[in-house]
Scaffold this motif. Structure first.
Motif: not given
Length: 755
Positions: A587-588, A602-604, A633-634, A636
């Motif tokens: 997160d972040n 980004a969240d991944f 990522i996010n 997707q």
């Protein structure tokens, strides 16, 4: 440039940190009296005697002794120590049945010519049986795989680790980090030439892991067209990867696990009874006409050790599988290592090391890309230099409640790109830690410590100088326990105070925790699991993306991660099988861009499963590993561009390693397979799928029995001339990118003379 605001405060903070470290060091050394270590050792010796008297079940097949000893220590519940040169190249007939550890060890060493001595803390392997008048007691080195010094080998948090020791390194003869991890599908290394290679662990890029060299933290996020940590594999004696879940003492920032690199010592190279030695070596690779020379000299006397090493490699562009020259891939690597150590009779060890790896050559304009089809930018010079300076203090033979360790390190990476802007980037990290292992009894240890780092990133050209900085002070504890027979637990926590300096500066405090378990459900089945939640602070931006017009209004969110793994492994009469699932959520995670701003995050996540199957028949083995990794990522499907410092879509990968030794004639033969299935995941984002590939390599290594000082080696790599880019290579999913292809068919010959 407003990035300099707060520089005075940071200087004060550094002074406080260094003063605190100096004070702690002084106290630690003052307390390190022989009597203290001996007095605290008594509870451990008593508990060790109880463990040695217990009847335990052993099932260890015939195999190399260096590989069997860690398994023996795990099944016996004791620590086993040996010098690497004593066990290297020796096979054990194995042991099976219920008996005491001493009886099992006697069977394990049958026919090897070696002896052992049981101690309060475990067992020490001797060069000759102790009854012999010429028996030699060697400085103990805990054996894990191939004689690496890991005091926590066999703990639950190591159950999922991937360890590449001296035996593996000698067998693989790596010329790059990709070859270091050959045979390990869950570790991917992309980029055809060393200065562009990045390491990905279960799809997570290495800047999201706690990476150390000889205990010193690495901070090398310089340029996204370069690799992150340039290392000459010939310097290494150990590489250990803790994927996903890492213990608290792995250091701050272990968001997706950790990577530990250790360089060679004089004691690793000198034979028993030898006080002075050295080697010279040369190798030639036909693909690129690459010629390399290396040499080393080392000595030990009355507790003192000294080592010096150098290597120089030079060559032209290599060709891919289609016979086309891959521009900008010529070798231009120089590396040096110096070490000075002293170990007192009372068991206190001090070591100072200095290491430098330097690559200066013409590379593609974007060094990790072959070229862009819509541009004609040619080549340019990249001058990359990584340096590492470390001081270590430890008590490697301590058995009781006083077992301290101190590390103070400074690492610096500089990249100069004179064309077109005369630009340069420099990252550095001053780091240190003071910790103590409270060895309650064999298999029961609590590690407590404090650590810090002071990281800087700076970009400069004739018009501007821009910088970011971060400091972190942490306190941690990690317990490694064996509460009942067959069950190993490891759990810990750390608290970090993190301060980031961009324009306005920000402070954050975070807590991290981890827990791992390994349960020997039967004599042939081990169940294992791990979980961690990690605070990572704010990562420094890449040097060459720093923008003097950035604003940091509102600050930047601190990154946090959550990691889970679950699996099992079996072993029976030489056969092994393992399986596991994993997931890492971030997160972040900072994902800044030059035009988009400093505060982008980004969240991944990466998730998937691993499989392994193998058979060890004593003088040889075969092992196949497989991993299937999804990267998003996010929410997707992720790609290698937006995921520059996050991860990459590795997909499904196979890695096979086979080797056999004909010991009577001094010959070892083997081979590797590196293969990937087609990955269609990028198509969901409108990108190209990633092509499949298979690359096969074979080798033969010969040490004449009458000339044990000489080693000859021949390799045939990518023998089917496959044209491919490793799955972890940047940009393959983009239509305008010609990726940096791996070398096509190549033949290598090597000679090494020891004296």
């Amino acid at each position: 440039m407003t990035g300099h605001i707060g520089a005075n405060n940071q200087s004060k903070a550094r002074a406080v940190l260094l003063a605190a470290l100096a004070l702690t060091t002084t106290i630690g050394v003052a307390l390190a009296a022989p009597g203290a270590a001996q007095a605290q050792a008594q509870p451990a010796r008593a508990a060790g005697a109880v463990a040695q008297a217990e009847q335990r079940r052993f099932d260890i097949p015939a195999q190399p002794l260096a590989q069997a000893l860690p398994t023996f220590g795990q099944q016996a519940g004791i620590q086993v120590s040996a010098h690497g040169d004593v066990v290297r190249g020796i096979a054990t007939p194995g042991v099976s049945g219920t008996m005491t550890p001493a009886a099992a060890l006697q069977q394990l060493l049958a026919g090897t010519g070696l002896g052992f001595r049981m101690t309060g803390g475990g067992a020490v392997i001797l060069a000759q049986p102790e009854s012999s008048s010429s028996a030699t007691m060697l400085s103990p080195v805990v054996v894990e795989g191939a004689a690496s010094a890991d005091p926590h080998a066999g703990a639950a948090d190591r159950a999922n680790s991937i360890t590449i020791g001296q035996e593996e390194l000698e067998r693989r003869n790596p010329g790059s980090m990709k070859q270091v991890f050959a045979g390990e599908a869950s570790v991917s290394v992309g980029g055809g030439q060393p200065m562009s290679q990045k390491v990905y662990v279960q799809g997570v890029e290495e800047t999201n892991l706690a990476v150390s060299i000889d205990g010193a933290r690495q901070n090398n996020k310089v340029f996204h067209h370069n690799g992150t940590n340039l290392i000459d594999p010939e310097l290494l004696k150990l590489a250990r990867v803790d994927p996903g879940v890492a213990p608290a003492d792995a250091g701050p920032g272990a968001l997706g696990g950790s990577i530990v690199y250790e360089t060679v010592d004089a004691g690793d190279l000198l034979k028993p009874g030898q006080s002075v030695g050295g080697f010279v070596g040369t190798e030639y690779n036909t693909n690129g006409d690459t010629l390399a020379f290396s040499g080393s000299a080392y000595a030990r006397h009355e507790g003192f050790e000294v080592l010096g090493f150098f290597k120089d490699a030079d060559g032209s562009n290599y060709k891919d599988g289609d016979g086309r020259a891959v521009e900008g891939t010529g070798a231009g690597l120089q590396s040096v290592l110096g070490k000075l150590g002293y170990e007192s009779e009372s068991g206190h060890r001090f070591e100072v090391s200095a290491e430098q790896v330097h690559d200066e050559a013409v590379r593609p304009f974007r060094a990790n890309i072959g070229r862009l089809t819509n541009r004609n930018e040619g080549l340019r010079v990249y001058d990359l230099k990584r340096q590492n300076f470390v001081f270590n203090y430890s008590t490697p033979h301590a058995e009781g409640l006083f077992d301290p360790k101190l590390v103070l390190g400074f690492g610096r990476t500089e990249l100069g790109v004179p064309t077109p802007f005369g630009s340069a980037g420099v990252t550095s990290s001053l780091s240190g830690k003071v910790e103590n292992d409270f060895n309650l009894s064999p298999g029961n240890t609590v590690t407590v410590g404090v650590d810090f780092y002071d990281d800087e990133a700076e970009y400069s050209d004739p018009t501007v100088t821009i910088r970011e900085a971060a400091t972190n002070v942490g306190a941690y504890a990690q317990a490694r326990l064996t509460p009942i027979d067959r069950l190993r637990l490891s759990f810990g926590a750390r608290a970090d105070r993190h301060e980031f300096e961009g324009v306005d500066g920000s402070r954050s405090i975070g807590v991290s925790g981890n827990a791992s378990a390994a349960y020997d459900a039967t004599d042939w089945l081990t169940l294992k699991a791990g979980y961690s939640r990690v605070f990572g602070g704010v990562a420094l931006a890449e040097n060459f993306i720093l923008n003097e017009n950035w604003t940091y209004t509102g600050g930047i969110e601190a990154v946090r991660s959550e990691n889970t793994n679950l699996g099992f492994e079996t072993h029976y009469k030489g056969f092994t099988f393992g399986a596991g699932i994993f997931r890492s959520d971030f997160d972040n995670a900072r994902n800044e861009s030059y035009g988009g701003g400093a505060a982008l995050t980004a969240d991944f996540e990466t998730k998937g499963y691993n499989l392994s199957v193998g058979y060890n028949w004593g003088p040889g083995f075969a092992r196949l590993t497989y991993t299937d990794t999804d990267f998003e990522i996010n929410g997707q499907p992720g790609d290698s561009d937006f995921g520059q410092y996050l991860g990459t879509p590795v997909g499904q990968i196979f890695a096979l390693e086979v080797a056999h030794s004909f010991r009577d004639i001094g010959l070892m033969v083997g081979g590797t397979l590196d293969a990937a299935l087609k990955n269609d995941d990028p198509q969901a984002a409108g990108l190209r799928p990633l092509d499949s590939y298979e690359a096969v390599g074979l080798y033969a290594q010969y040490t004449p029995p009458s000339m044990e000082y000489l080693t000859l080696r021949a390799e045939a790599n990518n023998i089917f001339d496959e044209t491919y880019a490793d799955r972890a290579t940047y940009g393959q999913e983009f239509g305008n990118v010609i990726p940096l292809y791996e070398p096509g068919r190549s033949f290598l010959v090597k000679a090494k003379v020891r004296f």
